[in-house]
Enzyme design. Structure first.
Site, mmCIF file in Angstrom:
data_model
loop_
_atom_site.group_PDB
_atom_site.id
_atom_site.type_symbol
_atom_site.label_atom_id
_atom_site.label_comp_id
_atom_site.label_asym_id
_atom_site.label_seq_id
_atom_site.Cartn_x
_atom_site.Cartn_y
_atom_site.Cartn_z
ATOM 1 N N HIS A 91 7.760 1.643 -18.660
ATOM 2 C CA HIS A 91 6.731 2.437 -17.975
ATOM 3 C C HIS A 91 6.055 3.351 -18.992
ATOM 4 O O HIS A 91 6.172 4.589 -18.913
ATOM 5 C CB HIS A 91 7.351 3.236 -16.843
ATOM 6 C CG HIS A 91 6.380 3.677 -15.790
ATOM 7 N ND1 HIS A 91 5.002 3.545 -15.940
ATOM 8 C CD2 HIS A 91 6.575 4.266 -14.573
ATOM 9 C CE1 HIS A 91 4.403 4.019 -14.867
ATOM 10 N NE2 HIS A 91 5.320 4.465 -14.022
ATOM 11 N N CYS A 109 9.406 11.253 -11.969
ATOM 12 C CA CYS A 109 8.192 10.432 -12.016
ATOM 13 C C CYS A 109 7.603 10.169 -10.637
ATOM 14 O O CYS A 109 6.451 9.731 -10.534
ATOM 15 C CB CYS A 109 8.465 9.108 -12.739
ATOM 16 S SG CYS A 109 9.853 8.173 -12.074
ATOM 17 N N ASP A 149 14.861 9.640 -11.462
ATOM 18 C CA ASP A 149 13.999 8.679 -10.772
ATOM 19 C C ASP A 149 14.707 8.263 -9.492
ATOM 20 O O ASP A 149 15.920 8.503 -9.324
ATOM 21 C CB ASP A 149 13.764 7.470 -11.696
ATOM 22 C CG ASP A 149 12.755 6.474 -11.146
ATOM 23 O OD1 ASP A 149 12.022 6.814 -10.204
ATOM 24 O OD2 ASP A 149 12.696 5.339 -11.668
ATOM 25 N N ARG A 178 0.077 -3.265 -12.983
ATOM 26 C CA ARG A 178 1.358 -2.741 -12.484
ATOM 27 C C ARG A 178 2.028 -3.887 -11.747
ATOM 28 O O ARG A 178 1.529 -4.343 -10.711
ATOM 29 C CB ARG A 178 1.108 -1.553 -11.552
ATOM 30 C CG ARG A 178 2.337 -0.978 -10.857
ATOM 31 C CD ARG A 178 1.891 0.144 -9.929
ATOM 32 N NE ARG A 178 2.959 0.635 -9.078
ATOM 33 C CZ ARG A 178 3.734 1.688 -9.366
ATOM 34 N NH1 ARG A 178 3.554 2.321 -10.504
ATOM 35 N NH2 ARG A 178 4.671 2.088 -8.530
ATOM 36 N N GLN A 230 3.703 6.436 -17.844
ATOM 37 C CA GLN A 230 4.421 7.571 -17.280
ATOM 38 C C GLN A 230 4.956 8.472 -18.388
ATOM 39 O O GLN A 230 4.902 9.700 -18.293
ATOM 40 C CB GLN A 230 5.580 7.095 -16.396
ATOM 41 C CG GLN A 230 6.416 8.223 -15.806
ATOM 42 C CD GLN A 230 5.655 9.083 -14.823
ATOM 43 O OE1 GLN A 230 5.055 8.566 -13.881
ATOM 44 N NE2 GLN A 230 5.681 10.405 -15.013
ATOM 45 N N ARG A 250 -0.811 11.986 -15.232
ATOM 46 C CA ARG A 250 -0.989 10.536 -15.181
ATOM 47 C C ARG A 250 -2.467 10.194 -15.396
ATOM 48 O O ARG A 250 -2.802 9.220 -16.061
ATOM 49 C CB ARG A 250 -0.507 9.968 -13.831
ATOM 50 C CG ARG A 250 0.980 10.048 -13.584
ATOM 51 C CD ARG A 250 1.807 9.300 -14.629
ATOM 52 N NE ARG A 250 1.349 7.941 -14.839
ATOM 53 C CZ ARG A 250 1.604 6.906 -14.029
ATOM 54 N NH1 ARG A 250 2.314 7.076 -12.933
ATOM 55 N NH2 ARG A 250 1.144 5.694 -14.319
#
Length: 312
Positions: free
Chosen positions: A127, A265, A224, A100, A130, A293
């Site tokens: 991403h 998210c 988001d 990440r 996700q 996740r």
């Protein structure tokens, strides 16, 4: 397919396989607890994390492996060792790498030089992990047939909007990104790539500046945070002003289908990108989405380490 570096790496068959396996892990997290027995997975993060760290470490543990968490300041990368050298060293000790970080190019270089699977758990551009969790949540809610449904992202044209458009294209869905014009719109290259994928899958890709038109008849409204990690603080006032019409409010939710859901998210800023009455309301599925996740990263590790994903 050795790595998951970008959402576009996945084929529809890969996504279906991953979602099927993740659904099984949701029912029985320990069903494959010998998959990573006597193996380790490096989890390297230069960005802070709650869900990604916890889901990754738990996924490895549930597969019988040992997670090794590494902060950005704990490798020699910070003192000049190359990404290529680092990838080769990690490959000698570990059986997979979850990363990440900020630059997509760093993840691409790690993948090119590592002999083990590399999983992109977020970059400034994309991403993919996700979106697997998102689509498992969507499938649980609406089933596998999404014909006639519209899935809408509202807000900043960031990495999440990119992944949203790309995964929607792969899944043959009608997906929309409703964002401001200009510097907070999705990348033109990503939009073009999503439309190219859509030509093969039958998906419908839309980018609009009208949040109300986008929300009308939608099955999902997704958003988001407006200020992502790394965004210049000097842009905050301007960005929030420009994005204000794209906040997910009760008025926007009222334009959606009766069985619609709200997704995010996380982390969330109530009163900014989403009203508290929406994110904490009956249409919100954010906790199930966050739970997946773990199930989807578990499925990724299971299939990538077994060489069972074909790639796009």
């Amino acid at each position: 397919m050795k790595d998951l570096l970008r959402t576009a790496d996945l084929s529809r068959a890969d996504v279906d396989l991953l979602l099927n396996t993740a659904a099984e892990f949701a029912k029985n997290p320990l069903r494959s607890q010998d998959c990573l027995k006597n193996k380790s997975v490096a989890i390297y993060m230069t960005k802070p994390s709650t869900r990604t760290r916890l889901s990754s470490e738990t996924a490895v543990a549930h597969l019988g492996g040992t997670p090794i968490f590494i902060r950005g300041d704990e490798l020699q990368l910070g003192r000049g060792e190359t990404i290529a050298d680092t990838a080769k060293i990690i490959s000698g000790y570990c059986d997979a790498l979850i990363i990440r970080t900020f630059a997509q190019s760093d993840v691409d270089e790690l993948g090119a030089n590592a002999s083990i699977p590399v999983i992109n758990a977020l970059t400034d551009d994309d991403h993919p992990t996700q979106l697997l969790a998102d689509w498992l949540t969507i499938r649980e809610t609406f089933g596998s047939d999404v014909k006639g449904r519209k899935f809408v992202y509202l807000g900043d044209g960031n990495n999440m909007s990119h992944a949203w458009l790309t995964m929607g294209a792969i899944m043959g869905a009608h997906v929309v990104a409703a964002t401001p014009d200009g510097k907070w719109a999705p990348s033109a290259d990503v939009v073009a790539q999503a439309k190219k994928i859509a030509e093969k899958t039958g998906a419908k890709i839309e980018v609009t500046n009208d949040p109300e038109a986008a929300s009308k008849g939608a099955s999902v409204l997704y958003t988001d945070v407006w200020m992502s990690m790394g965004d210049p603080e000097a842009e905050r006032a301007e960005k929030i002003k420009v994005l204000a019409p794209f906040a997910v409010t009760d008025n926007l939710m009222a334009l959606t289908e009766k069985d619609s859901i709200f997704m995010h998210c996380l982390p969330a800023h109530r009163g900014e990108e989403v009203a508290a009455s929406v994110i904490d309301g009956p249409k919100s599925v954010i906790w199930r989405e966050a739970y997946h996740r773990r199930t989807t990263i578990q499925a990724l590790l299971y299939h990538l380490t077994r060489g069972e994903l074909a790639g796009n």
